[in-house]
Design a protein around this motif. Structure first.
Motif, short mmCIF file in Angstrom:
data_model
loop_
_atom_site.label_atom_id
_atom_site.label_comp_id
_atom_site.label_asym_id
_atom_site.label_seq_id
_atom_site.Cartn_x
_atom_site.Cartn_y
_atom_site.Cartn_z
N ALA A 1 6.98 53.90 -4.67
CA ALA A 1 6.60 54.14 -6.13
C ALA A 1 6.26 55.48 -6.40
O ALA A 1 6.11 55.83 -7.64
N GLN A 2 6.29 56.42 -5.39
CA GLN A 2 5.81 57.71 -5.78
C GLN A 2 6.90 58.62 -6.20
O GLN A 2 8.19 58.07 -6.12
N PRO A 3 6.70 59.72 -6.77
CA PRO A 3 7.79 60.36 -7.47
C PRO A 3 8.69 60.69 -6.30
O PRO A 3 8.52 61.05 -5.39
N ARG A 4 10.04 61.11 -7.00
CA ARG A 4 11.49 61.38 -6.01
C ARG A 4 11.45 60.46 -4.98
O ARG A 4 12.09 60.74 -3.83
N HIS A 5 11.05 58.91 -5.12
CA HIS A 5 11.38 58.12 -3.79
C HIS A 5 11.85 56.71 -4.64
O HIS A 5 11.72 56.80 -5.94
N ALA A 6 12.84 56.21 -3.74
CA ALA A 6 13.39 54.96 -4.26
C ALA A 6 13.89 54.11 -3.03
O ALA A 6 14.02 54.68 -2.13
N TYR A 7 13.39 52.74 -3.20
CA TYR A 7 13.93 51.97 -2.35
C TYR A 7 14.57 50.58 -2.89
O TYR A 7 14.14 50.20 -3.97
#
Length: 161
Positions: free
Chosen positions: A50-56
């Motif tokens: 959920a952090q900036p510049r993260h995606a899962y």
């Protein structure tokens, strides 16, 4: 048309995704220190990504999470490089085209997040995964980049986005 869905991870997926990772890693001898199986992030993937510049993203079929993959900034790397992270699928998800679909979703997300390159680390013996990486345009590189902490990985790839 596929009979699976790829969607962003939700908090209610954390337990299932942790179980997938912990089931798949030993299948390829990826146990002990330096592997995701011991990474505390595995138990709370939705929060970690959920952090900036993260995606899962998770792969769901018949209401069950069967795998996942994500991207995040490469630890210890430059701001333009992301890492393809924690791409694992249960055996029943393999051979469906899910890996290629998940790879496309992750690389699209990486581009959308402003990354110029994608890096990944894997293990000798993960032959199907390496074929997928190469079909997706990744090129094998000589050694590790960044500071991933994946001491057990011995094969490295990079892709210009």
């Amino acid at each position: 048309m596929h009979d699976f869905a790829i969607r962003p991870i939700q908090p209610e997926d954390d337990t299932a995704m942790a179980a997938v990772i912990r089931a798949v890693m030993p299948e390829f001898g990826a146990t002990g220190s330096g592997f995701a199986i011991n990474d505390p992030e595995v138990d709370w993937m939705s929060r970690a990504y959920a952090q900036p510049r993260h995606a899962y993203f998770v792969l769901e079929r018949g209401g069950h999470v069967l795998g996942g993959a994500g991207v995040a900034p490469l630890a210890g790397g430059d701001a333009g490089t992301c890492e393809l992270r924690k791409m694992y699928f249960l055996p029943e998800a393999r051979g469906l085209g899910a890996g290629a679909a998940m790879m496309a979703r992750c690389l699209d997300a990486a581009r959308d997040l402003g990354f110029a390159r994608c890096y990944l680390e894997t293990l000798t013996g993960m032959d199907a995964a390496m074929r997928l990486y190469e079909r997706s345009g990744f090129k094998r590189i000589c050694g590790p980049q960044g500071a991933t902490g994946h001491g057990g990985c011995d094969v490295f790839y990079s892709l210009e986005l």
